[in-house]
Scaffold this motif. Structure first.
Motif, PDB file in Angstrom:
ATOM      1  N   MET A 188       0.847  -1.189   0.000  1.00 35.94           N
ATOM      2  CA  MET A 188       0.000   0.000   0.000  1.00 35.94           C
ATOM      3  C   MET A 188       0.886   1.243   0.000  1.00 35.94           C
ATOM      4  O   MET A 188       1.863   1.313   0.737  1.00 35.94           O
ATOM      5  CB  MET A 188      -0.909   0.000   1.234  1.00 35.94           C
ATOM      6  N   LYS A 189       0.500   2.234  -0.802  1.00 37.14           N
ATOM      7  CA  LYS A 189       1.298   3.446  -0.907  1.00 37.14           C
ATOM      8  C   LYS A 189       0.999   4.389   0.253  1.00 37.14           C
ATOM      9  O   LYS A 189      -0.140   4.526   0.679  1.00 37.14           O
ATOM     10  CB  LYS A 189       1.013   4.145  -2.234  1.00 37.14           C
ATOM     11  N   ILE A 190       2.038   5.017   0.754  1.00 31.03           N
ATOM     12  CA  ILE A 190       1.908   6.060   1.762  1.00 31.03           C
ATOM     13  C   ILE A 190       2.055   7.385   1.032  1.00 31.03           C
ATOM     14  O   ILE A 190       3.125   7.676   0.475  1.00 31.03           O
ATOM     15  CB  ILE A 190       2.977   5.915   2.864  1.00 31.03           C
ATOM     16  N   LEU A 191       0.992   8.164   0.991  1.00 34.79           N
ATOM     17  CA  LEU A 191       0.978   9.377   0.183  1.00 34.79           C
ATOM     18  C   LEU A 191       1.148  10.617   1.049  1.00 34.79           C
ATOM     19  O   LEU A 191       0.749  10.645   2.210  1.00 34.79           O
ATOM     20  CB  LEU A 191      -0.336   9.474  -0.602  1.00 34.79           C
ATOM     21  N   SER A 192       1.728  11.641   0.456  1.00 40.69           N
ATOM     22  CA  SER A 192       1.870  12.921   1.133  1.00 40.69           C
ATOM     23  C   SER A 192       0.526  13.644   1.143  1.00 40.69           C
ATOM     24  O   SER A 192      -0.415  13.274   0.423  1.00 40.69           O
ATOM     25  CB  SER A 192       2.915  13.777   0.421  1.00 40.69           C
ATOM     26  N   VAL A 193       0.444  14.713   1.930  1.00 34.24           N
ATOM     27  CA  VAL A 193      -0.771  15.526   1.966  1.00 34.24           C
ATOM     28  C   VAL A 193      -1.079  16.076   0.585  1.00 34.24           C
ATOM     29  O   VAL A 193      -2.237  16.064   0.137  1.00 34.24           O
ATOM     30  CB  VAL A 193      -0.614  16.673   2.986  1.00 34.24           C
ATOM     31  N   GLU A 194      -0.062  16.536  -0.115  1.00 32.47           N
ATOM     32  CA  GLU A 194      -0.278  17.085  -1.458  1.00 32.47           C
ATOM     33  C   GLU A 194      -0.796  16.010  -2.410  1.00 32.47           C
ATOM     34  O   GLU A 194      -1.673  16.266  -3.242  1.00 32.47           O
ATOM     35  CB  GLU A 194       1.030  17.678  -1.985  1.00 32.47           C
ATOM     36  N   GLN A 195      -0.278  14.802  -2.307  1.00 37.94           N
ATOM     37  CA  GLN A 195      -0.749  13.716  -3.176  1.00 37.94           C
ATOM     38  C   GLN A 195      -2.188  13.334  -2.862  1.00 37.94           C
ATOM     39  O   GLN A 195      -2.956  13.007  -3.771  1.00 37.94           O
ATOM     40  CB  GLN A 195       0.182  12.507  -3.038  1.00 37.94           C
ATOM     41  N   LEU A 238       6.220   2.895   1.250  1.00 36.97           N
ATOM     42  CA  LEU A 238       5.206   1.865   1.040  1.00 36.97           C
ATOM     43  C   LEU A 238       4.945   1.100   2.337  1.00 36.97           C
ATOM     44  O   LEU A 238       5.860   0.891   3.139  1.00 36.97           O
ATOM     45  CB  LEU A 238       5.652   0.876  -0.039  1.00 36.97           C
ATOM     46  N   LEU A 239       3.694   0.679   2.532  1.00 38.06           N
ATOM     47  CA  LEU A 239       3.302  -0.135   3.668  1.00 38.06           C
ATOM     48  C   LEU A 239       3.278  -1.596   3.229  1.00 38.06           C
ATOM     49  O   LEU A 239       2.601  -1.950   2.260  1.00 38.06           O
ATOM     50  CB  LEU A 239       1.920   0.302   4.158  1.00 38.06           C
ATOM     51  N   THR A 240       4.034  -2.444   3.911  1.00 37.78           N
ATOM     52  CA  THR A 240       4.101  -3.859   3.547  1.00 37.78           C
ATOM     53  C   THR A 240       2.852  -4.586   4.038  1.00 37.78           C
ATOM     54  O   THR A 240       2.557  -4.594   5.229  1.00 37.78           O
ATOM     55  CB  THR A 240       5.341  -4.518   4.164  1.00 37.78           C
ATOM     56  N   GLN A 257      -8.284   6.324   2.950  1.00 35.28           N
ATOM     57  CA  GLN A 257      -7.677   5.742   1.751  1.00 35.28           C
ATOM     58  C   GLN A 257      -6.251   5.234   1.940  1.00 35.28           C
ATOM     59  O   GLN A 257      -5.935   4.111   1.580  1.00 35.28           O
ATOM     60  CB  GLN A 257      -7.699   6.741   0.583  1.00 35.28           C
ATOM     61  N   ASN A 258      -5.358   6.060   2.491  1.00 34.31           N
ATOM     62  CA  ASN A 258      -3.960   5.682   2.670  1.00 34.31           C
ATOM     63  C   ASN A 258      -3.467   6.192   4.024  1.00 34.31           C
ATOM     64  O   ASN A 258      -3.889   7.255   4.471  1.00 34.31           O
ATOM     65  CB  ASN A 258      -3.081   6.278   1.562  1.00 34.31           C
TER      66      ASN A 258
END
Length: 499
Positions: free
Chosen positions: A1-8, A220-222, A182-183
């Motif tokens: 799973m993707k770890i996204l920034s606030v902007e993303q 990324l989250l494993t 979501q993330n």
């Protein structure tokens, strides 16, 4: 799973609104509905739910939750935290919907005199875009709520916590539960934020899958879905040679146990053959305790001073219980220079490396280092925050073309391309002597079985934590010892392979 920034995340919202398409107000409804469903299932019916709403979209989420609870005849109380003269558009729309369509009690928070008593507190004061600490009456309110005995739930992110940078600790809502959208946020995975995040759950709010698939991130989250495809399948006509020959160099006088723990874990993880290089003092204990392992004896009675010809081995592990004798330091240097197969280094091997930092440049490509925080500090120096430590880890990996496994809660695995994987298995019961030796054995076994170093690191950390979780379920965290992790590796494999 993707770890996204606030902007993303903002871009994901925007992309979803434009391409689903959906109105932003309806996307807010969808997100808040997930929070409502969680509260409806979990919140004790005898307690009053008190929702603290700010003036932005996070406050709008809280207002939607209040309306949805009211529709189910659970009447919350709403407290508007008026830190601004203006609401965001979607917050304002939902404010007037709540006022006009329900009789939900609503109060303004203007001064300390307006602070209520608490049962279940829902924090919807600030969202993830906050870039400065709370001030004035808002900061006082957060401090007041933190001192209460209420069950505390944060929507998306605890108010006052910065998602992508260090926060000013002490001015943050302390959530028992954080319901994020979501993330996960990067801040959730760092130790200093644990008292504020509590247990976090990721709620899928249906952001556009195309954006989520294409957006690039180096964090990324494993998850099980990520590591399960890595697993090799055994073939009918395979034999012990198929699964590699590992060399474990470990143990010294008084530290034989580290070698035994690493060796047993290596075998339990599926290696075909294991040779353990030991000083004479450690050979009888190993042969007695683990007859499946072969012994390669050192000339020294007490420590590592030499190693066998390396051409028969498919991977090398070095470090557990090794000691730092002068002869050991010289032998480790020769090993680094001569090794042509993947290496995993732990414990005293890392301590020797930190005393000789120029050796880093000579490590074979994609060597795996597995430091705990103190060993990592010796390698790179002190850091003031976990964000800084994370970047130091990334830099160490990229600069030296190695893989750095920094052990702890959410063990982080840094790759030479700059990507960092955050592990999702494991528990505090694994904070016990020898747990790291077991991890070394697991990763060594996977390397010997010809998993790529990147795969061996990520899968090994996940398996290690999963086995620890299974052990804790059976015997409890307090009673857990390192060998219990090894004894549950078989069940961990079974669970990972299950649908």
């Amino acid at each position: 799973m993707k770890i996204l920034s606030v902007e993303q995340i903002r871009e994901a919202d925007k992309y979803t609104i434009e391409n689903e398409p959906i109105e932003s107000i309806d996307l807010m409804e969808r997100a808040a509905t997930k929070v409502f469903e969680w509260l409806y299932r979990r919140a004790p019916r005898e307690k009053t739910i008190k929702i603290f709403c700010g003036m932005g979209n996070n406050g709008g989420d809280g207002l939607v939750v209040a309306r949805l609870l009211n529709e189910q005849e659970i009447v919350p109380q709403v407290f508007m935290v008026r830190y601004s003269d203006r609401m965001s558009h979607d917050c304002e729309v939902n404010y007037y919907r709540l006022v006009n369509e329900t009789k939900v009690p609503m109060f303004d928070i203007l001064t300390e005199d307006d602070f209520p008593a608490n049962d279940v507190v829902v924090d919807a004061i600030f969202g993830s875009g906050l870039n400065r600490p709370p001030q004035g009456v808002t900061a006082d309110l957060i401090a007041y709520l933190n001192q209460s005995k209420a069950i505390r739930v944060a929507i998306d992110i605890p108010s006052g916590l910065f998602a992508d940078q260090p926060s000013v600790l002490g001015f943050i809502f302390k959530a028992d539960y954080t319901l994020t959208f979501q993330n996960p946020k990067l801040a959730f995975l760092l130790p200093e934020n644990d008292p504020y995040v509590g247990r976090f759950e990721v709620l899928d709010i249906g952001l556009h899958p195309r954006y989520l698939e294409e957006v690039e991130t180096n964090n990324l989250l494993t998850t099980k879905a990520m590591v399960k495809p890595i697993l090799h399948n055994r073939t009918k006509y395979s034999h012990k040679g198929t699964y590699g020959h590992a060399l474990l160099i470990a143990g010294s006088e008084g530290k034989t146990g580290a070698a035994l723990l690493g060796a047993k874990a290596c075998l339990r993880t599926g290696v075909g053959l294991l040779s353990v290089h030991l000083p004479k003092v450690a050979q009888l204990p190993l042969q007695t305790a683990i007859p499946e392992a072969m012994i390669d004896g050192d000339a020294s009675d007490t420590c590592f001073t030499m190693f066998p010809h390396l051409d028969v081995f498919t991977a090398i592990g070095v470090g557990p219980g090794l000691g730092k004798a002068d002869d050991t330091v010289r032998a480790l240097k020769r090993l680094i220079q001569e090794a042509q197969v993947p290496i995993v280094m732990d414990a005293d091997a890392l301590n020797i490396l930190s005393d000789n930092p120029t050796w880093l440049a000579f490590l074979p490509a994609k060597t795996i280092l597995t430091p705990h925080p103190k060993e990592f500090e010796r390698l790179v120096g002190k850091t003031s925050t976990s964000f800084e430590r994370l970047e130091k880890q990334r830099e160490l990996s990229v600069k030296n073309n190695i893989i750095v496994v920094l052990k702890g809660a959410h063990t982080t695995v840094a790759m030479p391309n700059g990507t960092i994987f955050f592990n999702t298995t494991g528990n505090p019961g694994m904070a016990t002597a020898g747990s790291g030796d077991v991890l070394t054995g697991i990763i060594l076994s996977l390397l010997a079985q010809r998993y790529l170093p990147e795969e061996a690191a990520v899968l090994g950390v996940y398996l290690h934590g999963l086995a620890g979780d299974l052990a804790a379920e059976e015997i409890g965290q307090e009673a857990l010892i390192a060998s219990d992790i090894t004894e549950h590796l078989g069940k961990a494999y079974t669970m990972l392979r299950a649908k």
